[in-house]
Design a protein around this motif. Structure first.
Motif, PDB file in Angstrom:
ATOM      1  N   THR A 123       5.028  -9.102  -0.774  1.00  0.00           N
ATOM      2  CA  THR A 123       4.553  -9.246  -2.156  1.00  0.00           C
ATOM      3  C   THR A 123       3.073  -9.587  -2.179  1.00  0.00           C
ATOM      4  OG1 THR A 123       6.722  -9.944  -2.963  1.00  0.00           O
ATOM      5  CG2 THR A 123       4.814 -10.601  -4.271  1.00  0.00           C
ATOM      6  N   ALA A 124       2.666 -10.492  -1.305  1.00  0.00           N
ATOM      7  CA  ALA A 124       1.250 -10.858  -1.236  1.00  0.00           C
ATOM      8  C   ALA A 124       0.393  -9.665  -0.837  1.00  0.00           C
ATOM      9  CB  ALA A 124       1.066 -12.004  -0.242  1.00  0.00           C
ATOM     10  N   VAL A 125       0.880  -8.843   0.077  1.00  0.00           N
ATOM     11  CA  VAL A 125       0.145  -7.638   0.475  1.00  0.00           C
ATOM     12  C   VAL A 125      -0.006  -6.694  -0.716  1.00  0.00           C
ATOM     13  CG1 VAL A 125       0.264  -5.545   1.887  1.00  0.00           C
ATOM     14  CG2 VAL A 125       0.771  -7.773   2.912  1.00  0.00           C
ATOM     15  N   GLY A 126       1.087  -6.508  -1.453  1.00  0.00           N
ATOM     16  CA  GLY A 126       1.027  -5.636  -2.622  1.00  0.00           C
ATOM     17  C   GLY A 126       0.039  -6.134  -3.656  1.00  0.00           C
ATOM     18  N   ALA A 127       0.051  -7.442  -3.902  1.00  0.00           N
ATOM     19  CA  ALA A 127      -0.893  -8.017  -4.869  1.00  0.00           C
ATOM     20  C   ALA A 127      -2.328  -7.859  -4.375  1.00  0.00           C
ATOM     21  CB  ALA A 127      -0.558  -9.482  -5.108  1.00  0.00           C
ATOM     22  N   GLY A 128      -2.534  -8.045  -3.067  1.00  0.00           N
ATOM     23  CA  GLY A 128      -3.866  -7.878  -2.510  1.00  0.00           C
ATOM     24  C   GLY A 128      -4.364  -6.451  -2.627  1.00  0.00           C
ATOM     25  N   LEU A 129      -3.483  -5.484  -2.386  1.00  0.00           N
ATOM     26  CA  LEU A 129      -3.870  -4.076  -2.534  1.00  0.00           C
ATOM     27  C   LEU A 129      -4.270  -3.762  -3.970  1.00  0.00           C
ATOM     28  CD1 LEU A 129      -1.136  -2.334  -0.329  1.00  0.00           C
ATOM     29  CD2 LEU A 129      -3.586  -2.487   0.147  1.00  0.00           C
ATOM     30  N   MET A 130      -3.535  -4.304  -4.919  1.00  0.00           N
ATOM     31  CA  MET A 130      -3.895  -4.083  -6.320  1.00  0.00           C
ATOM     32  C   MET A 130      -5.235  -4.726  -6.645  1.00  0.00           C
ATOM     33  SD  MET A 130      -0.570  -4.025  -8.738  1.00  0.00           S
ATOM     34  CE  MET A 130      -1.573  -3.094  -9.882  1.00  0.00           C
ATOM     35  N   GLN A 131      -5.478  -5.898  -6.081  1.00  0.00           N
ATOM     36  CA  GLN A 131      -6.747  -6.576  -6.314  1.00  0.00           C
ATOM     37  C   GLN A 131      -7.914  -5.740  -5.789  1.00  0.00           C
ATOM     38  OE1 GLN A 131      -7.598 -10.258  -4.065  1.00  0.00           O
ATOM     39  NE2 GLN A 131      -7.989 -11.243  -6.035  1.00  0.00           N
ATOM     40  N   TYR A 132      -7.767  -5.218  -4.577  1.00  0.00           N
ATOM     41  CA  TYR A 132      -8.833  -4.418  -3.998  1.00  0.00           C
ATOM     42  C   TYR A 132      -8.956  -3.047  -4.668  1.00  0.00           C
ATOM     43  CZ  TYR A 132      -9.720  -7.714  -0.235  1.00  0.00           C
ATOM     44  OH  TYR A 132     -10.084  -8.829   0.468  1.00  0.00           O
ATOM     45  N   GLY A 133      -7.851  -2.546  -5.204  1.00  0.00           N
ATOM     46  CA  GLY A 133      -7.892  -1.245  -5.864  1.00  0.00           C
ATOM     47  C   GLY A 133      -8.408  -1.278  -7.278  1.00  0.00           C
ATOM     48  N   SER A 134      -8.637  -2.485  -7.817  1.00  0.00           N
ATOM     49  CA  SER A 134      -9.045  -2.598  -9.219  1.00  0.00           C
ATOM     50  C   SER A 134     -10.472  -2.139  -9.470  1.00  0.00           C
ATOM     51  CB  SER A 134      -8.881  -4.049  -9.694  1.00  0.00           C
ATOM     52  OG  SER A 134      -9.747  -4.902  -8.977  1.00  0.00           O
ATOM     53  N   ASP A 135     -11.259  -1.951  -8.412  1.00  0.00           N
ATOM     54  CA  ASP A 135     -12.651  -1.546  -8.601  1.00  0.00           C
ATOM     55  C   ASP A 135     -12.824  -0.028  -8.565  1.00  0.00           C
ATOM     56  OD1 ASP A 135     -12.199  -1.028  -5.958  1.00  0.00           O
ATOM     57  OD2 ASP A 135     -13.937  -2.118  -5.201  1.00  0.00           O
ATOM     58  N   GLY A 136     -11.736   0.707  -8.803  1.00  0.00           N
ATOM     59  CA  GLY A 136     -11.835   2.158  -8.885  1.00  0.00           C
ATOM     60  C   GLY A 136     -11.109   2.897  -7.777  1.00  0.00           C
ATOM     61  N   ARG A 137     -10.577   2.185  -6.791  1.00  0.00           N
ATOM     62  CA  ARG A 137      -9.836   2.836  -5.697  1.00  0.00           C
ATOM     63  C   ARG A 137      -8.378   2.989  -6.127  1.00  0.00           C
ATOM     64  NH1 ARG A 137     -12.451  -0.955  -0.997  1.00  0.00           N
ATOM     65  NH2 ARG A 137     -12.369  -2.429  -2.726  1.00  0.00           N
ATOM     66  N   LEU A 138      -8.142   4.040  -6.877  1.00  0.00           N
ATOM     67  CA  LEU A 138      -6.836   4.252  -7.504  1.00  0.00           C
ATOM     68  C   LEU A 138      -5.689   4.320  -6.507  1.00  0.00           C
ATOM     69  CD1 LEU A 138      -5.369   4.677 -10.177  1.00  0.00           C
ATOM     70  CD2 LEU A 138      -5.787   7.141  -9.937  1.00  0.00           C
ATOM     71  N   PRO A 139      -5.840   4.992  -5.353  1.00  0.00           N
ATOM     72  CA  PRO A 139      -4.717   5.029  -4.403  1.00  0.00           C
ATOM     73  C   PRO A 139      -4.247   3.627  -3.985  1.00  0.00           C
ATOM     74  CG  PRO A 139      -6.340   6.677  -3.795  1.00  0.00           C
ATOM     75  CD  PRO A 139      -6.956   5.851  -4.887  1.00  0.00           C
ATOM     76  N   LEU A 140      -5.187   2.707  -3.739  1.00  0.00           N
ATOM     77  CA  LEU A 140      -4.797   1.346  -3.377  1.00  0.00           C
ATOM     78  C   LEU A 140      -4.051   0.667  -4.519  1.00  0.00           C
ATOM     79  CD1 LEU A 140      -7.897  -0.143  -1.499  1.00  0.00           C
ATOM     80  CD2 LEU A 140      -5.711   0.574  -0.528  1.00  0.00           C
ATOM     81  N   LEU A 141      -4.502   0.914  -5.742  1.00  0.00           N
ATOM     82  CA  LEU A 141      -3.862   0.321  -6.907  1.00  0.00           C
ATOM     83  C   LEU A 141      -2.417   0.793  -7.021  1.00  0.00           C
ATOM     84  CD1 LEU A 141      -4.926  -1.529  -9.274  1.00  0.00           C
ATOM     85  CD2 LEU A 141      -5.034   0.551 -10.637  1.00  0.00           C
ATOM     86  N   VAL A 142      -2.212   2.091  -6.833  1.00  0.00           N
ATOM     87  CA  VAL A 142      -0.875   2.660  -6.957  1.00  0.00           C
ATOM     88  C   VAL A 142       0.029   2.177  -5.832  1.00  0.00           C
ATOM     89  CG1 VAL A 142       0.442   4.811  -6.924  1.00  0.00           C
ATOM     90  CG2 VAL A 142      -1.698   4.680  -8.220  1.00  0.00           C
ATOM     91  N   VAL A 143      -0.483   2.188  -4.606  1.00  0.00           N
ATOM     92  CA  VAL A 143       0.323   1.745  -3.467  1.00  0.00           C
ATOM     93  C   VAL A 143       0.704   0.275  -3.638  1.00  0.00           C
ATOM     94  CG1 VAL A 143       0.298   1.278  -0.986  1.00  0.00           C
ATOM     95  CG2 VAL A 143      -0.613   3.431  -1.862  1.00  0.00           C
ATOM     96  N   GLY A 144      -0.255  -0.537  -4.076  1.00  0.00           N
ATOM     97  CA  GLY A 144       0.037  -1.950  -4.293  1.00  0.00           C
ATOM     98  C   GLY A 144       1.114  -2.158  -5.342  1.00  0.00           C
ATOM     99  N   LEU A 145       1.062  -1.376  -6.414  1.00  0.00           N
ATOM    100  CA  LEU A 145       2.065  -1.495  -7.470  1.00  0.00           C
ATOM    101  C   LEU A 145       3.445  -1.098  -6.959  1.00  0.00           C
ATOM    102  CD1 LEU A 145       2.718  -2.101 -10.406  1.00  0.00           C
ATOM    103  CD2 LEU A 145       2.129   0.263 -10.969  1.00  0.00           C
TER     104      LEU A 145
END
Length: 442
Positions: free
Chosen positions: A205-227
């Motif tokens: 869960t922490a990894v997923g939240a971290g991926l969303m955090q890093y993907g929030s600056d426009g890196r959509l793939p990270l945002l989707v994977v984190g979600l």
């Protein structure tokens, strides 16, 4: 109120955890620049958040099995040790290691305190105690920035970390006296298999939240994977039915996440909007947030004295949250006087002051003996992860809309309106029944 030493010690620890959370956010730009670690800036926050999620889950089960004393003092030791490690850091990597230990320790403390409240204080005092806890979080947000700025400018950033352990030891000594003779030793839950898997789900869960955090600056793939990761892992840590707001405890946990996510995602954008778009000075923009903090504290005080009923607190508080966010969104239009931002955020803070401690009280009321720790940890994990997801998604919307402040307020308003639907569902299906506890560890 009896238990004066215990209450003083509990509130002191909550205040110190809250102060350090705010202090680190303010001091970190200076820290990263001096240690040459700007490339690791985000990890200093996401790493601590990841450790906190694991600590919250582990601490909740530990407190149910063995009582809250062991996780509480382990958490205090970890919190102090992490602060000392960070304050003495000679590199950004060493500071991040300290942040990991600090985040883990602080999480153990936070969930253990809930169990102490459940085991020591009579149920009719829970609203007052959680009102004090809410104030202990809000007050540092009002005085913390000025204190931290003064410390950084006059003594250096290291003392932001090194001064708090001294105060923590003092608070812990008061708490030792308060816990003497109280019914906090021993567990109330039976051992069950699967704790290791639960901790693994927490790490994921922490990894997923971290991926969303890093993907929030426009890196959509990270945002989707984190979600996607969160959709798989997070339900393993929450009461069954939380994501559909089933009646009882699941609805309580869901509402905590929705309200916190809506509030904090909107709050992040408020000073930026007031300064960049409406021409306010940083000082005047800060006063808007201070107004919300004051009314949060006042509403928590009202909740502690049970001026309104539980339904009124949750439904009225969520309605105020939605109204305040809507009003702040209106301030984005130049035709609206910028001074309208002050009453807007005052209303928003008042709503959160009614909602937040009420949900803490309900979590303990809806928990059977031996479930207070695991359910309290679910409440805190849900709040943290929902907030990260909300901030990440709204940040992405803000960027996609070209500094679209309206997009952030619209998204958070939707969350608040969903919360308004969830709010009345805190009551279990049948009178006197308990809401389903966290999914079985096996």
């Amino acid at each position: 109120m009896t238990h004066k030493s215990l209450t003083a010690g509990l509130v002191a620890l909550v205040s110190l955890v809250a102060f350090e959370y705010i202090a680190v956010a303010i001091a970190m730009p200076v820290v990263a620049r001096e240690l040459g670690g700007l490339h690791l800036y985000g990890l200093a926050f996401s790493g601590a958040m990841a450790a906190a999620v694991v600590g919250t889950v582990l601490g909740g089960r530990w407190a149910d099995l063995k009582g809250p004393v062991a996780p509480l003092w382990t958490g205090v030791a970890g919190f102090i040790g992490g602060l000392l490690l960070a304050g003495l850091a000679s590199s950004m990597e060493m500071l991040i290691a300290g942040r990991l230990v600090q985040g883990f320790g602080g999480a153990l403390v936070s969930v253990a305190l809930y169990v102490v409240v459940a085991r020591v204080y009579p149920e009719e005092l829970h609203p007052k105690i959680f009102s004090l806890f809410a104030t202990a979080w809000v007050v540092p947000s009002m005085v913390g920035p000025a204190i931290v700025g003064l410390v950084v400018d006059s003594l250096g950033w290291r003392w932001v970390f090194l001064s708090v352990p001294v105060l923590t030891v003092i608070g812990a000594l008061i708490l030792v006296r308060g816990l003497s003779g109280q019914p906090v030793t021993g567990g109330q839950a039976e051992p069950a298999p699967g704790l290791g898997r639960k901790v693994a789900w927490a790490a994921l869960t922490a990894v997923g939240a971290g991926l969303m955090q890093y993907g929030s600056d426009g890196r959509l793939p990270l945002l989707v994977v984190g979600l996607v990761v969160l959709l798989v892992a997070l339900p393993k840590l929450l009461p069954a039915g939380t994501l559909r707001a089933a009646r009882g405890l699941p609805a309580v946990v869901a509402l905590r996440g929705l309200s916190a996510g809506a509030f904090f995602a909107a709050e992040v954008i408020v000073p930026l909007m007031l300064i960049s778009e409406r021409g306010m000075s940083p000082l005047m923009a800060g006063f808007a947030l201070t107004g919300g903090a004051l009314t949060w504290s006042f509403a928590s005080w009202l909740q502690g004295r049970e001026v309104f009923g539980r339904t009124a607190n949750l439904v009225g508080g969520t309605a105020a949250l939605a109204l305040g966010i809507l009003a702040m969104g209106v301030v984005t239009f130049e035709a609206v006087p910028v001074a309208f931002a002050y009453p807007a955020w005052i209303i928003t803070g008042f709503g959160m002051g009614l909602i937040y401690p009420t949900l803490s009280v309900l979590t303990l009321e809806l928990s059977k003996p031996g479930e207070q720790g695991v359910n309290s940890s679910a409440l805190q994990v849900g709040e943290s992860v929902f907030s990260v997801v909300s901030v990440a998604v709204t940040s992405a919307l803000f960027a996609a809309a070209g500094q679209g402040y309206w997009a952030v307020y619209a998204a958070t308003l939707v969350m608040a309106l969903v919360g308004l639907w969830v709010a009345p569902r805190f009551q279990p299906l049948s009178p006197g029944s308990k809401a389903p506890a966290l999914a079985r560890l096996s």
